[in-house]
Design an enzyme around this catalytic site. Structure first.
Site, PDB file in Angstrom:
ATOM      1  N   ASP A  31      -4.155 139.568 -27.377  1.00  0.00           N
ATOM      2  CA  ASP A  31      -3.453 138.619 -28.289  1.00  0.00           C
ATOM      3  C   ASP A  31      -2.148 138.502 -28.034  1.00  0.00           C
ATOM      4  OD1 ASP A  31      -4.856 137.888 -31.540  1.00  0.00           O
ATOM      5  OD2 ASP A  31      -2.426 137.444 -30.762  1.00  0.00           O
ATOM      6  N   ILE A  52      -2.752 134.138 -22.667  1.00  0.00           N
ATOM      7  CA  ILE A  52      -3.717 134.003 -21.748  1.00  0.00           C
ATOM      8  C   ILE A  52      -3.281 132.955 -20.609  1.00  0.00           C
ATOM      9  CG2 ILE A  52      -5.695 134.899 -22.801  1.00  0.00           C
ATOM     10  CD1 ILE A  52      -6.206 131.779 -23.504  1.00  0.00           C
ATOM     11  N   ASN A  76      -4.425 127.444 -31.144  1.00  0.00           N
ATOM     12  CA  ASN A  76      -3.913 127.020 -32.105  1.00  0.00           C
ATOM     13  C   ASN A  76      -4.815 126.223 -32.873  1.00  0.00           C
ATOM     14  OD1 ASN A  76      -1.266 126.966 -30.039  1.00  0.00           O
ATOM     15  ND2 ASN A  76      -0.994 127.683 -31.978  1.00  0.00           N
ATOM     16  N   TYR A 141      -6.304 118.554 -32.169  1.00  0.00           N
ATOM     17  CA  TYR A 141      -7.077 119.872 -32.292  1.00  0.00           C
ATOM     18  C   TYR A 141      -8.435 119.834 -31.917  1.00  0.00           C
ATOM     19  CZ  TYR A 141      -9.442 123.842 -34.377  1.00  0.00           C
ATOM     20  OH  TYR A 141     -10.318 124.998 -34.701  1.00  0.00           O
TER      21      TYR A 141
END
Ligand code: UDP
Length: 329
Positions: A31, A52, A76, A141
């Site tokens: 993370d 990542i 996100n 998104y």
């Protein structure tokens, strides 16, 4: 062998780690702590801080650990922000997943469970929503999550990797222990915002429109407890380990509650009058989103335990009343 949880310090990721560890599994977390919290990392999980999008970082995790399967939450997830800063979502959600997949293919890791969203559907054509319904996202998104699903599809065809994509409806609630819960900054979700009123952090809750074509005029959503979502990820990992084919599943309770019903239930749970003020509609909100999760029930054997909204809000209140500022002291 371990399960690698990307984004395991975030809201749904941390709850999934707690369930995995309860089941006796070895867990590695990666993370970047951009929206996750070190305090949400389970003490029994091995933790790597990194991003990542950084190929060297993700390669080093796969080099150092024996990873059986990946659960991918590292993204996100704010709809409003995705509309004002779309490239942030293309960068983190899509580029991050591209680098991750390159590294997985290079390391021969071939199983991944992926956190997707009801936002992949956009305005629903019929209720309840089925996995086979059209996908026409109305925000960046949802668009990036849908593109990530497609990336998995084409990579799976080329490289033999298998994936399960889980399309969540409205994730909510907190771990029964009260140790971990929802902590977004800024907070935009209905239940934590409502609970700021009895916590003395807001005067009232604002209702975004009461002129929708629903039973009381406010939007209907399918609220699903975060621990039920966590359980679905474990079932999906087991499904892939048992040779299951790549697939997509909705995760919801199949029951819709209006904004006013959610507020009323929070009044009952907290004993606070929670004043509500109706304001303009929020742009991009569909009137009604309810999942059909029959496929997850049938194929994965998923059984949500928290269908009752009162129980969901009780668990959220246990967390928010003891952590009014989330993980920040
Ligand atoms: N909502 C509201 N007031 C708020 C926040 C949310 O009336 O302060 C409504 C929102 O319009 C939607 C529902 O509550 O109909 C759930 O919103 P949330 O942002 O929690 O989740 P979403 O459905 O957008 O994923």
């Amino acid at each position: 062998m371990s399960i690698l949880v990307l984004g395991g310090a975030g809201y749904i990721g941390s709850h999934t780690v707690y369930e995995l560890i309860d089941e006796g599994m070895e867990v590695v977390i990666a993370d970047n702590l951009e929206t996750g919290y070190a305090a949400a990392v389970h003490p029994k999980a091995k933790f790597y801080q990194g991003d990542i999008r950084n190929r060297e970082f993700i390669d080093s995790v796969f080099d150092n650990e024996k990873i059986e399967a990946v659960i991918h939450f590292a993204a996100n997830s704010l709809v409003g922000e995705s509309m004002t800063n779309p490239l942030k979502y293309y960068d983190n959600n899509m580029c991050g997943t591209k680098v991750l997949l390159e590294s997985m293919v290079a390391h021969g890791i071939d199983k991944i469970v992926f956190s997707s969203t009801a936002a992949t559907y956009g305005e629903p054509e019929s209720i309840p929503i089925l996995e086979t319904d059209n996908t026409k996202p109305t925000n960046t998104y949802g668009e990036t999550k849908l593109s990530m699903e497609k990336m998995f599809y084409w990579v799976s065809r080329a490289h033999g990797l298998r994936y399960v994509s889980l399309r969540y409806f409205n994730a909510c609630g907190a771990h029964v222990s009260g140790q971990i819960g929802e902590a977004h900054n800024p907070e935009t979700h209905l239940i934590p915002l409502i609970l700021k009123v009895p916590n003395g952090q807001r005067e009232n809750i604002t209702i975004f429109g009461d002129d929708y074509d629903t039973k009381d005029g406010t939007c209907v959503r399918d609220y699903i407890h975060v621990t039920d979502l966590a359980q679905a990820h474990i079932l999906a990992v087991k499904y892939l380990m048992n040779g299951g084919a790549s697939d997509i599943f909705n995760l919801g309770n199949g029951v819709g509650f209006t904004v006013k019903e959610v507020i009323e239930t929070a009044r009952k749970v907290t004993g606070h009058p929670i004043p509500a003020v109706t304001v303009e509609r929020r742009a991009g909100d569909p009137a009604k989103l309810i999942a059909s999760s029959e496929k997850a029930v049938k194929v994965l054997g998923w059984k949500p335990q928290f269908a009752d909204l009162e129980k969901i809000i009780e668990s959220a209140w246990k967390w928010h009343s003891t952590h009014p500022n989330g993980y920040n002291k």
